[in-house]
Design a protein around this motif. Structure first.
Motif, mmCIF file in Angstrom:
data_model
loop_
_atom_site.group_PDB
_atom_site.id
_atom_site.type_symbol
_atom_site.label_atom_id
_atom_site.label_comp_id
_atom_site.label_asym_id
_atom_site.label_seq_id
_atom_site.Cartn_x
_atom_site.Cartn_y
_atom_site.Cartn_z
ATOM 1 N N LYS A 7 17.684 27.288 -4.845
ATOM 2 C CA LYS A 7 18.523 26.832 -5.861
ATOM 3 C C LYS A 7 19.734 26.930 -5.352
ATOM 4 O O LYS A 7 21.183 26.053 -5.597
ATOM 5 N N ASP A 43 18.530 19.984 -6.801
ATOM 6 C CA ASP A 43 18.523 20.546 -8.329
ATOM 7 C C ASP A 43 16.794 21.404 -7.966
ATOM 8 O O ASP A 43 16.692 22.019 -8.271
ATOM 9 N N GLY A 44 16.990 21.977 -6.263
ATOM 10 C CA GLY A 44 15.960 22.947 -5.711
ATOM 11 C C GLY A 44 14.465 22.593 -5.717
ATOM 12 O O GLY A 44 13.714 23.650 -6.184
#
Length: 69
Positions: A7, A43-44
């Motif tokens: 993240k 967006d991880g």
């Protein structure tokens, strides 16, 4: 790879891209990565390689250390 680190990397990448005023598609074209790879990094949700980060850093004008600071 820990989700929190993914993240952090994603937010850092998105911020650097936004600072340049680039879209994900423009960043993909400039870096040689695919748009869905960049979206996933930001967006991880996707894992990434060190080489992918180096490519992003190069086109975004940042150093690799920014991801680990």
């Amino acid at each position: 790879m820990k989700t929190t680190h993914k993240k952090h990397v994603g937010k850092t990448c998105a911020a650097a891209r936004a600072a340049k005023g680039w879209t994900i598609n423009r960043t993909a074209t400039e870096s040689g990565l695919r748009a869905h790879q960049i979206e996933g990094i930001e967006d991880g949700s996707k894992s990434y390689t060190f080489d992918s980060l180096v490519q992003l850093c190069s086109v975004l004008g940042i150093t690799i250390e920014v991801y680990f600071g």
